[in-house]
Design an enzyme around this catalytic site. Structure first.
Site, short mmCIF file in Angstrom:
data_model
loop_
_atom_site.label_atom_id
_atom_site.label_comp_id
_atom_site.label_asym_id
_atom_site.label_seq_id
_atom_site.Cartn_x
_atom_site.Cartn_y
_atom_site.Cartn_z
N CYS A 13 0.87 -1.18 0.00
CA CYS A 13 0.00 0.00 0.00
C CYS A 13 0.91 1.23 0.00
O CYS A 13 2.13 1.12 0.15
CB CYS A 13 -0.86 0.00 1.25
SG CYS A 13 0.17 0.04 2.75
N HIS A 75 3.48 2.10 11.71
CA HIS A 75 2.32 1.90 12.59
C HIS A 75 2.10 3.05 13.57
O HIS A 75 1.08 3.08 14.25
CB HIS A 75 2.49 0.60 13.37
CG HIS A 75 2.78 -0.56 12.47
ND1 HIS A 75 4.04 -1.04 12.28
CD2 HIS A 75 1.96 -1.27 11.66
CE1 HIS A 75 4.00 -2.04 11.40
NE2 HIS A 75 2.75 -2.19 11.00
N CYS A 97 2.39 6.06 8.82
CA CYS A 97 1.51 6.23 7.67
C CYS A 97 0.57 7.42 7.91
O CYS A 97 -0.03 7.53 8.99
CB CYS A 97 0.68 4.96 7.45
SG CYS A 97 -0.54 5.17 6.12
N HIS A 125 -1.34 -4.60 19.38
CA HIS A 125 -0.78 -4.12 18.11
C HIS A 125 -0.16 -2.73 18.30
O HIS A 125 -0.72 -1.88 18.98
CB HIS A 125 -1.88 -4.07 17.04
CG HIS A 125 -1.35 -3.90 15.65
ND1 HIS A 125 -0.97 -2.68 15.15
CD2 HIS A 125 -1.11 -4.80 14.66
CE1 HIS A 125 -0.53 -2.83 13.90
NE2 HIS A 125 -0.61 -4.12 13.59
N GLU A 127 0.07 -0.18 16.40
CA GLU A 127 -0.76 0.97 15.98
C GLU A 127 -1.70 1.37 17.11
O GLU A 127 -1.90 2.56 17.40
CB GLU A 127 -1.57 0.62 14.73
CG GLU A 127 -2.39 1.81 14.26
CD GLU A 127 -3.37 1.46 13.15
OE1 GLU A 127 -3.01 0.69 12.25
OE2 GLU A 127 -4.50 1.98 13.18
N SER A 221 1.21 -9.53 10.89
CA SER A 221 0.61 -8.50 10.05
C SER A 221 -0.92 -8.55 10.18
O SER A 221 -1.55 -9.51 9.74
CB SER A 221 1.03 -8.73 8.59
OG SER A 221 0.15 -8.06 7.72
N SER A 222 -1.48 -7.51 10.78
CA SER A 222 -2.92 -7.50 11.05
C SER A 222 -3.72 -7.58 9.75
O SER A 222 -4.64 -8.39 9.61
CB SER A 222 -3.29 -6.22 11.81
OG SER A 222 -4.67 -6.05 11.88
N SER A 266 1.99 -5.31 3.36
CA SER A 266 3.43 -5.13 3.61
C SER A 266 4.27 -6.16 2.86
O SER A 266 5.43 -6.38 3.20
CB SER A 266 3.70 -5.22 5.12
OG SER A 266 3.00 -6.31 5.69
S1 SF4 Z 1 -2.26 -0.67 5.61
FE1 SF4 Z 1 -1.39 0.70 7.17
S2 SF4 Z 1 0.38 1.59 6.14
FE2 SF4 Z 1 -0.95 0.76 4.53
S3 SF4 Z 1 -2.25 2.51 3.89
FE3 SF4 Z 1 -3.35 1.30 5.45
S4 SF4 Z 1 -2.87 2.41 7.35
FE4 SF4 Z 1 -1.33 3.03 5.86
#
Ligand code: SF4
Length: 312
Positions: A13, A75, A97, A125, A127, A221-222, A266
């Site tokens: 992303c 995060h 992000c 987590h 975040e 990875s959530s 990711s």
């Molecule tokens: S998955 Fe996480 S890093 Fe990727 S756009 Fe969404 S909030 Fe941002």
């Protein structure tokens, strides 16, 4: 011979791309070592690769020597971590992000407006730890699978969520919360990011046609884990998360005609190519891409890397 349905969008992303480029650019401009607090993104391959190139991943700032350069991960971090870095005189680059930063700002705005806030997400987590730190006395973390009651005193109640949750599960959690708190105030927009939503939509579109879905992604990875949940809920016969193709199990293919493939936000595309090769070698060489939407969003690099300014 079987078929593969390859979900799109999948993989990187905009927030992950930006975070990885941030570490690469920091290494290029300032040289090794560049310390990174927590995994820059939740992918084992990416972290190992950046480690080989001079990044040093640490859990907490007390592992960073005085005066060193440290990058905060995608995060996000709580204000306490930033204050600690400033107190220690560390040079910092914030790769949070922008869509996580948006949730932090909303938490601050709501707390200042006098709300108690339910933060729907997974307490362990990073975040969620970071967002919680914006107003710890006002935020109640609630697992999406077990929404409960919240003591609000005389304050109004609102909610926010982790950016990478499953859309359906989150909406159900909000409705359960509303049953207990009928005057629950909705935020201006929900927080599940475009990338999580698009990857979930793509996997939902293929899952009913697949006896097996394989998602490439790391266990911590959530958003990758949610893709497995969403695939199963959408009708996949079975769904598994693998870090690399080498972790897939040939027995999963018994009696399977159609395999769905996707990857978390990711995950480098090379790891998906590796899985497609693994499947092709086992009779699944016919790959049909299924695209539900195109993604064009990009984020500019952190301020500290946009000019000749030195991070500090
Ligand atoms: S998955 Fe996480 S890093 Fe990727 S756009 Fe969404 S909030 Fe941002």
């Amino acid at each position: 011979m079987g078929q593969v349905l390859l979900a799109a969008p999948r993989g990187y992303c905009a927030g992950v791309e930006r975070a990885i480029i941030t570490v690469e650019e920091a290494l290029r401009r300032f040289g090794s070592p560049v310390y990174v607090r927590k995994q820059i993104v939740h992918n084992t391959f990416v972290v190992d690769d950046l480690s080989r190139r001079g990044a040093i991943f640490v859990d907490e700032l007390d592992e960073v020597p005085d005066g060193a350069l440290v990058v905060f991960s995608a995060h996000g971090v709580s204000p306490a971590v930033k204050q600690e870095a400033a107190r220690r005189g560390l040079r910092t680059i914030d790769a949070t992000c922008p869509l996580v930063t948006k949730v932090h700002k909303e938490a601050v705005r709501m707390a200042e407006a006098g709300f108690e806030i339910v933060l729907i997400g997974h307490a362990e987590h990073e975040e969620v730890e970071g967002t919680l730190g914006e107003a710890p006395e006002r935020i109640h973390v609630m697992d999406p699978a077990s929404p409960g009651e919240v003591r609000t005193g005389s304050r109004r109640l609102s909610w926010l969520s982790q950016t990478t949750l499953a859309v359906d599960e989150t909406l159900q959690a909000v409705e359960k919360l509303r049953e207990r708190h009928p005057d629950l105030v909705d935020p201006p927009s929900d927080d599940i990011c475009y990338a999580s939503q698009n990857r979930q939509e793509a996997i939902t579109s293929i899952a009913p046609r697949c006896e097996l879905v394989i998602v490439v992604g790391s266990a911590n990875s959530s958003n990758s884990q949610r893709l497995v949940d969403v695939a199963l809920n959408a009708g996949a016969g079975a769904a598994y998360l693998v870090d690399r193709a080498a972790h897939a199990d040939e027995r999963w293919l018994d009696g399977v005609r159609t395999v769905g493939v996707s990857s978390g936000a990711s995950v480098p595309e090379g790891l998906v190519a590796e899985l497609l090769d693994w499947l092709a070698a086992r009779g699944f060489a016919d790959v049909q891409p299924v695209t539900v939407t195109e993604e064009t969003l990009t984020f500019s690099l952190p301020l500290e890397l946009r000019s000749n300014r030195k991070p500090g």
